[in-house]
Write an enzyme that holds these catalytic residues in place. Sequence first.
Site, PDB file in Angstrom:
ATOM      1  N   ASP A  35     121.985   0.046  24.146  1.00 31.98           N
ATOM      2  CA  ASP A  35     121.002   0.557  23.904  1.00 31.98           C
ATOM      3  C   ASP A  35     120.880   0.515  22.226  1.00 31.98           C
ATOM      4  O   ASP A  35     120.176   1.269  21.387  1.00 31.98           O
ATOM      5  CB  ASP A  35     120.999   2.178  24.180  1.00 31.98           C
ATOM      6  CG  ASP A  35     121.844   3.037  23.419  1.00 31.98           C
ATOM      7  OD1 ASP A  35     122.857   2.380  23.074  1.00 31.98           O
ATOM      8  OD2 ASP A  35     121.638   4.189  23.639  1.00 31.98           O
ATOM      9  N   ASP A  67     127.868  -1.464  27.080  1.00 32.20           N
ATOM     10  CA  ASP A  67     128.108  -0.656  25.936  1.00 32.20           C
ATOM     11  C   ASP A  67     128.333   0.960  26.350  1.00 32.20           C
ATOM     12  O   ASP A  67     127.997   1.268  27.455  1.00 32.20           O
ATOM     13  CB  ASP A  67     126.985  -0.407  25.111  1.00 32.20           C
ATOM     14  CG  ASP A  67     127.282  -0.102  23.819  1.00 32.20           C
ATOM     15  OD1 ASP A  67     128.380   0.197  23.273  1.00 32.20           O
ATOM     16  OD2 ASP A  67     126.590   1.031  23.139  1.00 32.20           O
TER      17      ASP A  67
END
Length: 304
Positions: free
Chosen positions: A275, A8
């Site tokens: 996250d 990400d």
Amino acid sequence: AMRVLCADKTGTLTAGIMRVQPGIDALGRPSSEPLYWAASHARLQAGTRHLIDQTLLSDAHALSLLTARGVPAKLDELPFDAERRRASVALQDPQGQRWLVCKGAVEEVVALCDRYAHDGYTLPWDLASRRRMRELTRDWSRQGLRVIAVARRPLGADEALHPGKEKDLTLLGFLAFADPVKPGAREAMARLRERGVDVRILTGDNEWVAQSVCEQLGLPVRGVTTGKRIDRMSDAQLQRVCAHTTVFARLTPLHKQRVVMALRQQGSVVGYMGDGVNDAAALTEATWGSRSTKAWMPSERRPT
């Protein structure tokens, strides 16, 4: 054993410490309207606040606008979700006017607007204004800035809030947020490449921001695709695309999961780093969903 690492972007490769830039209207003129209404939206929404909302509520200019103009009263809300890529709130301003205020990804919010605010006027779109608006947002994105759009429309006294009401909006303008890459991230990318690990970027942001981050990381971009394109692909087609694509942009959580599955089905041992809650499906697929991963794990570490 890992051969592909999917990562990400926001908060993973970038620092996750944003700074908001001065707002502009749809044609690029400085305007405080996007910042005031976006900060009001952030102040009133329920639940855990996104990083952008945290940034808005810690920005000195935004706080001074809320103090000077007053914080509207919340009536109802439609929380953000990764499919709509926007959030809306129904509110009543200090003068008693009810509004639907929408903020989110540029493409999704602009698609709901049939007019725009500029220099104190509300004007219908034409080809020149749409072209100017796209140029502005793309220029910001190519600088690595994360851009959101802010729009609103009057809300009737008895008008209930639901997704079908997000239409006929007036675009107030845009806000851009700077989110630099993490210290040491560029060096980490180089070390991964030295060890034969192929890095792929999977993000909900647009492709221009993602490519700018890749440039800052020193990560060569071999190909780019988006969530909309993935929607039109079979699993076999996606596997072929994944073989030569570095950046996957404008993704939902299920898009991220499909990309990880496609890479894994090619026989790669795939890692995933993220996250946010939007990364949960992909994390699970990379870590526990792969028979190839279980095969090389020591028996005492294999998931049951």
